[in-house]
Design a protein around this motif. Structure first.
Motif, PDB file in Angstrom:
ATOM      1  N   THR A  59       0.816  -1.220   0.000  1.00  6.46           N
ATOM      2  CA  THR A  59       0.000   0.000   0.000  1.00  6.46           C
ATOM      3  C   THR A  59       0.846   1.265   0.000  1.00  6.46           C
ATOM      4  OG1 THR A  59      -0.176  -0.498   2.349  1.00  6.46           O
ATOM      5  CG2 THR A  59      -2.172  -0.742   1.043  1.00  6.46           C
ATOM      6  N   GLN A  60       2.079   1.175   0.508  1.00  6.54           N
ATOM      7  CA  GLN A  60       2.910   2.374   0.602  1.00  6.54           C
ATOM      8  C   GLN A  60       4.000   2.410  -0.469  1.00  6.54           C
ATOM      9  OE1 GLN A  60       4.296   2.398   4.665  1.00  6.54           O
ATOM     10  NE2 GLN A  60       2.232   2.074   5.437  1.00  6.54           N
ATOM     11  N   LEU A  61       3.970   1.454  -1.398  1.00  5.24           N
ATOM     12  CA  LEU A  61       5.014   1.391  -2.421  1.00  5.24           C
ATOM     13  C   LEU A  61       4.412   1.565  -3.808  1.00  5.24           C
ATOM     14  CD1 LEU A  61       7.118  -1.553  -0.991  1.00  5.24           C
ATOM     15  CD2 LEU A  61       7.776   0.853  -1.048  1.00  5.24           C
ATOM     16  N   GLY A  62       5.331   1.598  -4.809  1.00  9.15           N
ATOM     17  CA  GLY A  62       4.897   1.720  -6.197  1.00  9.15           C
ATOM     18  C   GLY A  62       5.751   2.750  -6.923  1.00  9.15           C
ATOM     19  N   GLY A  63       5.948   2.508  -8.216  1.00 13.65           N
ATOM     20  CA  GLY A  63       6.677   3.481  -9.037  1.00 13.65           C
ATOM     21  C   GLY A  63       8.168   3.552  -8.782  1.00 13.65           C
ATOM     22  N   LEU A  64       8.719   2.572  -8.080  1.00 13.68           N
ATOM     23  CA  LEU A  64      10.132   2.678  -7.715  1.00 13.68           C
ATOM     24  C   LEU A  64      11.093   2.365  -8.865  1.00 13.68           C
ATOM     25  CD1 LEU A  64      10.177   1.272  -4.083  1.00 13.68           C
ATOM     26  CD2 LEU A  64      10.967   3.519  -4.802  1.00 13.68           C
ATOM     27  N   TYR A  65      10.569   1.901 -10.003  1.00 10.95           N
ATOM     28  CA  TYR A  65      11.471   1.657 -11.140  1.00 10.95           C
ATOM     29  C   TYR A  65      12.163   2.963 -11.548  1.00 10.95           C
ATOM     30  CZ  TYR A  65       8.382   3.898 -14.569  1.00 10.95           C
ATOM     31  OH  TYR A  65       7.646   4.815 -15.279  1.00 10.95           O
ATOM     32  N   LYS A  66      11.529   4.086 -11.189  1.00 13.57           N
ATOM     33  CA  LYS A  66      12.111   5.379 -11.571  1.00 13.57           C
ATOM     34  C   LYS A  66      13.388   5.665 -10.797  1.00 13.57           C
ATOM     35  CE  LYS A  66       7.479   7.032 -12.417  1.00 13.57           C
ATOM     36  NZ  LYS A  66       6.366   7.866 -11.950  1.00 13.57           N
ATOM     37  N   SER A  67      13.376   5.344  -9.509  1.00 11.19           N
ATOM     38  CA  SER A  67      14.555   5.681  -8.709  1.00 11.19           C
ATOM     39  C   SER A  67      15.437   4.478  -8.404  1.00 11.19           C
ATOM     40  CB  SER A  67      14.138   6.379  -7.415  1.00 11.19           C
ATOM     41  OG  SER A  67      13.017   5.763  -6.863  1.00 11.19           O
ATOM     42  N   MET A  68      14.912   3.265  -8.534  1.00 12.31           N
ATOM     43  CA  MET A  68      15.733   2.084  -8.260  1.00 12.31           C
ATOM     44  C   MET A  68      15.681   1.117  -9.440  1.00 12.31           C
ATOM     45  SD  MET A  68      14.613   1.436  -4.264  1.00 12.31           S
ATOM     46  CE  MET A  68      16.017   0.473  -3.728  1.00 12.31           C
ATOM     47  N   PRO A  69      16.121   1.564 -10.626  1.00 15.04           N
ATOM     48  CA  PRO A  69      15.951   0.712 -11.818  1.00 15.04           C
ATOM     49  C   PRO A  69      16.697  -0.618 -11.739  1.00 15.04           C
ATOM     50  CG  PRO A  69      17.353   2.605 -12.288  1.00 15.04           C
ATOM     51  CD  PRO A  69      16.774   2.836 -10.938  1.00 15.04           C
ATOM     52  N   TRP A  70      17.918  -0.607 -11.175  1.00 12.43           N
ATOM     53  CA  TRP A  70      18.678  -1.862 -11.129  1.00 12.43           C
ATOM     54  C   TRP A  70      18.006  -2.870 -10.194  1.00 12.43           C
ATOM     55  CZ3 TRP A  70      22.097  -3.356 -14.512  1.00 12.43           C
ATOM     56  CH2 TRP A  70      22.778  -2.377 -15.252  1.00 12.43           C
ATOM     57  N   THR A  71      17.572  -2.365  -9.041  1.00 12.49           N
ATOM     58  CA  THR A  71      16.871  -3.243  -8.112  1.00 12.49           C
ATOM     59  C   THR A  71      15.625  -3.816  -8.783  1.00 12.49           C
ATOM     60  OG1 THR A  71      17.636  -1.790  -6.357  1.00 12.49           O
ATOM     61  CG2 THR A  71      15.960  -3.384  -5.766  1.00 12.49           C
ATOM     62  N   PHE A 109       5.322  -5.679  -9.536  1.00  9.94           N
ATOM     63  CA  PHE A 109       4.331  -4.680  -9.940  1.00  9.94           C
ATOM     64  C   PHE A 109       4.035  -3.695  -8.807  1.00  9.94           C
ATOM     65  CE2 PHE A 109       0.023  -3.054 -10.579  1.00  9.94           C
ATOM     66  CZ  PHE A 109       0.132  -2.542 -11.857  1.00  9.94           C
ATOM     67  N   PHE A 110       3.732  -4.212  -7.623  1.00 11.37           N
ATOM     68  CA  PHE A 110       3.346  -3.311  -6.539  1.00 11.37           C
ATOM     69  C   PHE A 110       4.521  -2.524  -5.968  1.00 11.37           C
ATOM     70  CE2 PHE A 110      -0.469  -6.019  -6.434  1.00 11.37           C
ATOM     71  CZ  PHE A 110      -1.413  -5.021  -6.534  1.00 11.37           C
ATOM     72  N   ALA A 111       5.742  -3.093  -6.064  1.00 14.75           N
ATOM     73  CA  ALA A 111       6.892  -2.373  -5.520  1.00 14.75           C
ATOM     74  C   ALA A 111       7.412  -1.346  -6.526  1.00 14.75           C
ATOM     75  CB  ALA A 111       8.002  -3.354  -5.142  1.00 14.75           C
ATOM     76  N   PHE A 112       7.561  -1.764  -7.771  1.00 18.24           N
ATOM     77  CA  PHE A 112       8.306  -0.936  -8.720  1.00 18.24           C
ATOM     78  C   PHE A 112       7.440  -0.251  -9.773  1.00 18.24           C
ATOM     79  CE2 PHE A 112      11.242  -4.165  -7.131  1.00 18.24           C
ATOM     80  CZ  PHE A 112      12.231  -3.336  -6.629  1.00 18.24           C
ATOM     81  N   PHE A 113       6.231  -0.764  -9.993  1.00 17.59           N
ATOM     82  CA  PHE A 113       5.373  -0.141 -11.003  1.00 17.59           C
ATOM     83  C   PHE A 113       4.064   0.270 -10.342  1.00 17.59           C
ATOM     84  CE2 PHE A 113       8.371  -3.037 -12.952  1.00 17.59           C
ATOM     85  CZ  PHE A 113       8.987  -2.204 -13.867  1.00 17.59           C
ATOM     86  N   GLY A 114       2.961   0.047 -10.986  1.00  9.73           N
ATOM     87  CA  GLY A 114       1.672   0.355 -10.380  1.00  9.73           C
ATOM     88  C   GLY A 114       1.548   1.825 -10.025  1.00  9.73           C
ATOM     89  N   HIS A 115       0.789   2.066  -8.992  1.00  7.83           N
ATOM     90  CA  HIS A 115       0.555   3.439  -8.534  1.00  7.83           C
ATOM     91  C   HIS A 115       1.836   4.014  -7.941  1.00  7.83           C
ATOM     92  CE1 HIS A 115      -0.923   6.691  -6.053  1.00  7.83           C
ATOM     93  NE2 HIS A 115      -0.368   6.107  -5.006  1.00  7.83           N
ATOM     94  N   ASP A 116       2.259   5.195  -8.420  1.00 10.83           N
ATOM     95  CA  ASP A 116       3.483   5.816  -7.916  1.00 10.83           C
ATOM     96  C   ASP A 116       3.238   6.389  -6.515  1.00 10.83           C
ATOM     97  OD1 ASP A 116       5.738   7.230  -7.370  1.00 10.83           O
ATOM     98  OD2 ASP A 116       5.894   8.153  -9.358  1.00 10.83           O
ATOM     99  N   ALA A 117       3.934   5.796  -5.532  1.00 12.41           N
ATOM    100  CA  ALA A 117       3.717   6.239  -4.152  1.00 12.41           C
ATOM    101  C   ALA A 117       4.506   7.507  -3.832  1.00 12.41           C
ATOM    102  CB  ALA A 117       4.104   5.124  -3.189  1.00 12.41           C
TER     103      ALA A 117
END
Lengths: 591, 79
Positions: free
Chosen positions: A323-335, A394-402
């Motif tokens: 619920t508190q994550l999402g959109g992290l591909y922008k700042s953590m692409p390698w992870t 999906f929920f950590a790195f994509f989906g809704h940008d937290a």
């Protein structure tokens, strides 16, 4: 000089040295230990045996065969990866606990007798619970304590089984046991608790998400895989395992779909993957045991990779809640990339490691005409892709940008994840290297056109289901919540027990206080104090009546006697007379 | 603020379209290839595709409408 160093000895002595070494020396030491251990392992020929006579028995602290070697390799490998991952982040206790824990897993794996096996089995619990407590939160403290209770119980069950078994068989040998007597069932159950069998599993989903970020990497690798090894050693071909494994593969995926904490999602999918291994051991053919062992090897890697990527997210953002994550591909692409590799591996995409091992178990089930088993495993394969393969990335790195704008994971974490990701792809692309170290010769070919096509279809249409459900809004929204599992019985159940004990025993206590302490005892005390004066008054009033005293004179006399008793000032004759009278009364009653 | 890959709806559309395209391609290949399996249904057209899709829909709906109402509690349930 000892020619062969048991791997456990190296790790555990290393663990004891770590606290006394600081700074760079420590970093070198913790990286060198698994490397040295690995070289030590490579130098050991298959069928090495180290025996120590002990009373009438033989202790075998080192028994090297193909099965124990395979688990030995992966345990060294994952320790190496974990210490790189933890670089500069881990505290002393995490290194010490981690190496004791890894050493215990190696000790149990290379144990040739049940005594050694049991000692290291217990040490596993100690190392792992320290990794949970090292998080130092109240939640971790409580979860660690529950974890400890379950494993102490499991250890006792195993110990009881071992003691009975040695009595029956007269041998300490840790080999094939098989189900038969009560002793063997106890051993079976004791191992099963560590293997996270259904209903006995909730220690895992309760405690693993509570551990430290680095500690979870160790936890995901050792306890359940050591249990898988022990089952493969002692109970291959036990039919009950097929059904236990099928249940393990199926039920956690439902929980994983509605779970909000991503580390707990991974804990459920860990049980789901161990289910495949348990089925493989239960079928008991060479192909299925190979499949179970190969899948254990691969699972250690891809599950660690997934835990590492979620751990890196947690390290940067401070949370692992969907619920508190999402959109992290922008700042953590390698992870994000490494997480996707882990997700593809656990989902068994062609060219990734799960593909070359999970299918061995499926194939063995099909060869044995276990239709129901095969269908449930296929369902579980689709399900694991759904919750671990898509949901986690999906929920950590994509989906809704937290809205987290954090730095990429630290370099050491990226290196550890990178190595693991490369290994996952390497094993998936060149499975022959893994097949070469399996317990039995391998004649299995994963890359047939049929297999590649059918697996790709299964996964991509599972992905279609996810996409359509998500777009239509039917997909269950992540909710900050808690899902009740079988740990309810000892978490709430313990509270019910506590309440019964509270109301029952404390009620009894209160009743006793009211009736005995506040009632009977003062009554007795009054009786004892008043008996002499009352008896004196009664006795004297008879005398006064006879001697013809008037009522008001009698009253004065009575007051005088009471005063005399109260102050202890009366003639000796009256006192001894009344005392004799009351002793006589007491004597009459007591007789 | 910097626009990222999936901040543009066009890119999301592209991704989805190529995904659907690949699914159609898979089904075409499935029809053309002669498959081998241990069970007769494995050779049926698109068995794995249908199974994967149905399995996941059933999984999600059961988890959402059956399991969640049974087991979901507030986060402080045990405190």
């Amino acid at each position: 000089m000892i020619e062969r160093v048991p791997p456990a000895a190296l790790f555990i002595s290393g663990a004891l040295v770590v606290p006394f070494v600081k700074g760079w020396y420590r970093q070198v030491l913790v990286v060198a230990l698994p490397l040295l251990g690995f070289m030590n392992l490579l130098s050991m020929p298959v069928d090495t045996r180290l025996t120590i006579p002990f009373l009438d028995f033989e202790i075998v602290p080192l028994r090297v065969d193909r099965l124990s070697l395979l688990f030995g390799y992966i345990f060294h490998l994952i320790t190496f990866i974990a210490v790189i991952y933890m670089y500069r982040m881990a505290e002393t206790v995490e290194y010490v606990a981690g190496f004791i824990y890894a050493g215990a897993a190696l000790g149990a794996t290379f144990a040739g007798d049940l005594f050694t096996f049991f000692v290291f089995w217990e040490l596993l619990t100690i190392g792992s619970v320290l990794l949970i407590w090292a998080r130092k939160t109240r939640e971790a403290q409580a979860a660690g304590f529950r974890y400890l209770m379950v494993h102490v119980f499991g250890g006792l069950v195993l110990l009881a089984g071992i003691v009975l078994y040695i009595g029956e068989s007269g041998s300490l040998e840790f080999g094939r046991i098989g189900l038969g007597s009560v002793a063997t069932y106890l051993i079976f159950l004791g191992i099963g608790i560590n293997c996270a069998w259904p209903v006995l599993h909730s220690w895992l989903t309760d405690a693993y998400p509570a551990a430290t970020i680095g500690g979870t990497i160790f936890l995901s690798a050792f306890t359940t895989k050591t249990a898988v090894y022990a089952l493969a050693r002692a109970f291959p071909g036990t039919e009950a395992l097929v059904w236990i494994g099928v249940t393990m593969a199926a039920f956690p995926i439902f929980y994983a779909v509605i779970e909000n904490d991503l580390r707990r999602v991974l804990a459920y999918s860990l049980i789901n993957q161990v289910g495949f291994m348990v089925v493989g051991i239960g079928i008991g053919t060479e192909l299925s045991i190979n499949g179970a062992a190969a899948h254990a090897f691969n699972d250690v890697l891809f599950k660690a990779l997934l835990f590492m990527s979620v751990g890196a997210v947690m390290h940067r953002t401070g949370t692992a809640k969907a619920t508190q994550l999402g959109g992290l591909y922008k700042s953590m692409p390698w992870t994000a990339l490494f997480c996707i590799v882990g997700a593809a591996s656990i989902s068994a995409f062609p060219l990734f490691s799960g593909f070359v091992s999970k299918s061995m178990v499926m194939e063995a089930a099909a060869q044995g005409h276990l239709t129901a088993v095969w269908l449930v495993l296929l369902f579980a394969s689709a399900g694991v892709f759904h919750h671990a393969g898509i949901k986690i990335p999906f929920f950590a790195f994509f989906g809704h940008d937290a809205g987290h704008r954090v730095k990429e994971a630290p370099f050491s974490m990226l290196v550890a994840m990178g190595i693991t990701a490369l290994l996952c792809v390497f094993i998936g692309s060149f499975p022959e290297y893994l097949y070469r170290i399996l317990p039995f010769p391998v004649e299995y070919e994963p890359y047939t056109l049929s297999h590649v096509l059918s697996q790709t279809e299964l996964l991509f249409f599972s992905a279609l289901a996810f996409t359509l459900l998500l777009l239509s809004g039917l997909y269950p929204a992540e909710i900050e919540s808690l899902n009740v599992d079988s740990d309810w019985f000892y978490r709430k159940g313990a509270r019910v027990f506590y309440r019964i004990a509270d109301k029952g025993f404390n009620g009894l206590n209160a009743l006793a206080e009211r009736s005995l302490v506040n009632g009977l005892v003062p009554l007795l005390a009054r009786l004892v104090t008043n008996l002499p004066v009352q008896s004196a008054v009664v006795f004297m009033s008879v005398l006064w009546r006879i001697s013809g005293l008037r009522p008001d004179e009698r009253l004065v006399e009575e007051k005088r006697i009471r005063k005399a008793f109260g102050t202890g000032t009366f003639s000796i004759g009256v006192f001894s007379l009344s005392l004799a009278f009351s002793v006589g009364l007491l004597f009459l009653f007591i007789r | 603020m910097k626009k990222h890959l999936f901040d543009r709806p066009r890119n999301v559309q592209r991704l989805l379209r190529s995904f659907y395209g690949f699914l159609i391609l898979l089904l075409l290949v499935d029809v053309l290839v002669v498959k081998h399996g241990y069970f007769p249904w494995e050779e049926a057209t698109a068995f794995y595709a249908v199974f994967g899709f149905v399995a996941c829909v059933v999984l999600v709906l059961l988890a959402k409408y059956v399991l969640r109402p049974l087991v979901m509690r507030r986060e402080d349930y045990y405190d």
